[in-house]
Design an enzyme around this catalytic site. Sequence first.
Site, short mmCIF file in Angstrom:
data_model
loop_
_atom_site.label_atom_id
_atom_site.label_comp_id
_atom_site.label_asym_id
_atom_site.label_seq_id
_atom_site.Cartn_x
_atom_site.Cartn_y
_atom_site.Cartn_z
N HIS A 1 -23.21 -8.80 93.93
CA HIS A 1 -24.06 -7.86 93.19
C HIS A 1 -25.52 -8.29 93.29
CE1 HIS A 1 -25.26 -4.95 90.17
NE2 HIS A 1 -26.06 -5.88 89.72
N ARG B 1 -30.55 2.79 76.05
CA ARG B 1 -31.54 1.70 76.11
C ARG B 1 -32.75 2.11 76.92
NH1 ARG B 1 -28.33 -2.26 79.05
NH2 ARG B 1 -30.25 -3.44 79.18
N SER C 1 -24.31 -5.63 80.59
CA SER C 1 -24.22 -4.34 81.26
C SER C 1 -23.76 -4.53 82.71
CB SER C 1 -25.61 -3.67 81.21
OG SER C 1 -25.69 -2.62 82.11
N LYS D 1 -19.42 -3.96 84.42
CA LYS D 1 -19.03 -3.15 85.59
C LYS D 1 -18.39 -4.01 86.66
CE LYS D 1 -23.22 -1.58 85.32
NZ LYS D 1 -24.48 -0.95 85.02
N1 URA Z 1 -28.69 -2.88 85.72
C1 URA Z 1 -27.65 -2.57 84.92
O1 URA Z 1 -26.59 -2.17 85.40
N2 URA Z 1 -27.82 -2.73 83.59
C2 URA Z 1 -28.96 -3.17 83.02
O2 URA Z 1 -29.04 -3.30 81.82
C3 URA Z 1 -30.01 -3.48 83.88
C4 URA Z 1 -29.84 -3.33 85.23
#
Ligand code: URA
Length: 433
Positions: free
Chosen positions: A82, A168, A183, A187
Amino acid sequence: MRMYDVIMKKRQGGTLTPEEIRYFVEGYTKGEIPDYQVSALMMAIWFRKMTPEETLELTLAMRDSGDVLSLDAIRGIKVDKHSTGGVGDKTSLALTPMVAACGVPVAKMSGRGLGHTGGTIDKLESFPGFSTSISTQQFIDNVNRIGIAIMGQTADLAPADKKLYALRDVTATVDNMSLIASSIMSKKLAAGADAIVLDVKTGSGAFMKAEEDSFALAREMLSIGRMAGRQMAAVVSDMDQPLGRAVGNALEVREAIETLMGKGPDDFTELCMTLGTQMLLLGQVAQTESEARAKLEESITSGSALRKLAEFVEAQGGDPAAACDPSLLVTAPLVTEIPAPCDGYVRKIACDEIGICSLMLGGGRENKESEIDLSVGMVLHKKVGDAVKKGDSLATMYASDAAKAEAATKRFIAAYEIGEEKVPARKLIRGIL
Ligand code: URA
């Protein structure tokens, strides 16, 4: 339990229990707790922060809010990668075929981009016919058969994060370390890999502008991943100027192909080698860094990584010929050179401004509904530390519209700081954790 009490507890600096965190995440996802109360809680978290235990619980609650993919049907150790994102970041396009050619199964979920260029999926769609809309079964079968598949993020992957991130974004609460880390990691954990390599960017084109903040974010995400039972590694890399030379979807695909042919820019090639080394170590197909590097180099010199890209493109409906001949990718009708305004040395490039130039040409999305022009962008010829003479080409610009090209050219020139004193080239790899 009452949402009011949860907000008050955090406002006063308290530590939320796992039950309180699950309560607001589940309630918000189902639409039972309104935006205004969750906004207030996000702001309280922004000021009061979260402990590592709270951050882990928030990550797991968001992961569990939707589908959690099982990749057990895929043989081997599945290693995901990532990047926190940046300008000219086409790393997945070259890196994934490299590591797949070395024997690490790549089963990756990627997204579309909102911002200066598209995301990995948009870029891959530069291959005529290519699609990431494949079923989970086809995704698994492709990885078992050819070692690599990339699918679009399903709508039901961490839906709590989708709602919270959007909230946010409009309540000035994005830039909190725990909220960003949870966050991203929610994922990644839902996407099912056994091991994850993070590329955390630092500099003017990154989310985290200061190096110490990038290291802190990397450590926070490593700690979440390890507590959740994943093998983890992180690289902190420079994003104070665009990565490589190409910025723009098809142009970045072309540069990734050139890199697999052994003709890529040094910085981009080095980043692929560094991240690939960590992926091969976690995937246990190499025991030492030098062994991993040698395998990755061999994947380029032997052509196996390029062949893997062609196989992958074909398996997902794209034209494999374009993987070996980038002239088959879409091209823009207007090609112009951007002249240097004076003699000197490139001292700085405002990376985020270069991203905006690509957006102005139509290479990125202003909002979720925008159409992307895959053909447009820039290829930089001068980077930080390079000498320039007045009139030299700073970059070649590819555009579809003359007025947009003119406006983007002005902005591009203004993004370059050219001075009399030479500055050293920027250090790309800031650390490996
Ligand atoms: N990318 C994300 O997926 N979440 C965040 O809070 C910031 C960047």
